[in-house]
Design a protein around this motif. Sequence first.
Motif, PDB file in Angstrom:
ATOM      1  N   VAL A  28       1.010  -1.077  -0.339  1.00  0.00           N
ATOM      2  CA  VAL A  28       0.523   0.112   0.230  1.00  0.00           C
ATOM      3  C   VAL A  28       0.686   1.306   0.043  1.00  0.00           C
ATOM      4  O   VAL A  28       0.470   2.173  -0.840  1.00  0.00           O
ATOM      5  CB  VAL A  28      -0.870  -0.018   1.106  1.00  0.00           C
ATOM      6  CG1 VAL A  28      -1.586   1.163   1.432  1.00  0.00           C
ATOM      7  CG2 VAL A  28      -1.958  -1.037   1.060  1.00  0.00           C
ATOM      8  N   TYR A  29       2.251   1.297   0.692  1.00  0.00           N
ATOM      9  CA  TYR A  29       2.295   2.312   0.706  1.00  0.00           C
ATOM     10  C   TYR A  29       4.196   2.147   0.200  1.00  0.00           C
ATOM     11  O   TYR A  29       4.674   0.857   0.917  1.00  0.00           O
ATOM     12  CB  TYR A  29       2.818   2.695   2.428  1.00  0.00           C
ATOM     13  CG  TYR A  29       3.580   3.792   3.198  1.00  0.00           C
ATOM     14  CD1 TYR A  29       3.308   5.117   2.991  1.00  0.00           C
ATOM     15  CD2 TYR A  29       4.504   3.308   3.930  1.00  0.00           C
ATOM     16  CE1 TYR A  29       4.664   6.187   3.559  1.00  0.00           C
ATOM     17  CE2 TYR A  29       5.631   4.850   4.207  1.00  0.00           C
ATOM     18  CZ  TYR A  29       5.453   6.124   4.055  1.00  0.00           C
ATOM     19  OH  TYR A  29       6.109   6.816   4.378  1.00  0.00           O
ATOM     20  N   GLN A  30       4.277   3.081  -0.289  1.00  0.00           N
ATOM     21  CA  GLN A  30       6.112   2.734  -0.497  1.00  0.00           C
ATOM     22  C   GLN A  30       7.135   3.444  -0.106  1.00  0.00           C
ATOM     23  O   GLN A  30       8.221   3.577  -0.664  1.00  0.00           O
ATOM     24  CB  GLN A  30       6.470   3.174  -2.086  1.00  0.00           C
ATOM     25  CG  GLN A  30       5.168   1.998  -3.102  1.00  0.00           C
ATOM     26  CD  GLN A  30       5.376   2.178  -4.407  1.00  0.00           C
ATOM     27  OE1 GLN A  30       5.622   1.822  -5.312  1.00  0.00           O
ATOM     28  NE2 GLN A  30       4.272   3.226  -4.585  1.00  0.00           N
ATOM     29  N   GLY A  31       7.287   4.058   1.156  1.00  0.00           N
ATOM     30  CA  GLY A  31       7.538   4.898   1.662  1.00  0.00           C
ATOM     31  C   GLY A  31       7.832   6.952   1.227  1.00  0.00           C
ATOM     32  O   GLY A  31       6.527   6.560  -0.195  1.00  0.00           O
ATOM     33  N   ILE A  32       7.991   7.695   2.159  1.00  0.00           N
ATOM     34  CA  ILE A  32       7.633   8.881   2.071  1.00  0.00           C
ATOM     35  C   ILE A  32       7.805   9.645   0.825  1.00  0.00           C
ATOM     36  O   ILE A  32       6.952  10.662   0.619  1.00  0.00           O
ATOM     37  CB  ILE A  32       7.854   9.584   3.382  1.00  0.00           C
ATOM     38  CG1 ILE A  32       7.320  11.032   3.823  1.00  0.00           C
ATOM     39  CG2 ILE A  32       9.648   9.822   3.571  1.00  0.00           C
ATOM     40  CD1 ILE A  32       7.609  11.941   4.854  1.00  0.00           C
TER      41      ILE A  32
END
Length: 345
Positions: free
Chosen positions: A148-152
């Motif tokens: 869902v999230y690949q890093g900021i």
Amino acid sequence: MFKFTPAKINSLILSFLFLAILMVVTPSQAQFLYSRGAVVSGYADEQYLIASSETNMWEVGEILPIISQNSKIGVFAFVEVQNVKTIKYGHYELRLKLLRQSRKYLIQKGDIIKKLDMTSYNEEFIGTTDLIVKKSELNISSKYRPLVYQGISIGETAQTLYKNEFLINYLGNVFYGATDWLTLGTFAPGNLIDRPNANFKARFWDSDATTLSAGLSYVDLKKEDEATLNLNFYWDSTSSDSLISHTFLSLGLIKWDGAADAAAIKALGSSSFQSGYEVIRSDWDRVLIGPNYNFEKKALGGFLSYIWIYDRFHAQVSINATDITKSRLDPRDGYYGFFDFYWRF
């Protein structure tokens, strides 16, 4: 005539009891697994199997391995539970969707199906796009969930969190699955330093190969008396058994003066386009790579990242470029590295 002392009689009785227990508790391997699993009994069509079971311990949506009757082969296919029907008390019928099968071996009647402990890493559950669990009522390991999230600095994918699932990184980004198709988020420290902010992502199309989502991200810059508002589009496409492409388009509807200098952070006022790839390793770790383009800077950048995924914890290291033509270390206009730590629960 035989004479039996009380000690011999007790010894014989214990011996017979031991043999009786051994015969009951140690049946054949197939019977042992059958009592705790299921056995393939036939085919519904070219994609669906039918299995019979003596237990009602199955959950719709869970993924199960198929074990060959030939002990030398072991696990060679995976299926997803579609339906569980009670035939009579103690007898149940499972309808199973075939997800992945060995190219060498065919599924036969009598092959055994068992449950996997998906709350933690299992070597039998190999990393592949076919086995990603997009929805589950079980508290499964993060390894098997879609990214869902690949890093900021890279941003998000089109996938959403499970209902009531949290994702929190060490900097204070917080995401919450309000439903299976709607994820809410905020950068918590910003709300404490006159930077109130919020974002959401809604999934409106999801199939085996394609996922489409859209959302908004808003930041109120009280000290500067400005605000930012971005409209974000996400498109995920499964390319092979180990490759997923992630396309991201962010349009700055309301921009602030420093938007161009904050290009390293997606959806913070500037407009950008990104197309990247997610490579799934056999142990479920991820490799991320791809280019991006920032419209304010008119600059081509990119990223290369590796994510170690554990049952709840994620560790990530990445090399990024805001402008690949500038050979200097500068997150605003050059190259930079970053690391991230986050948890899903």
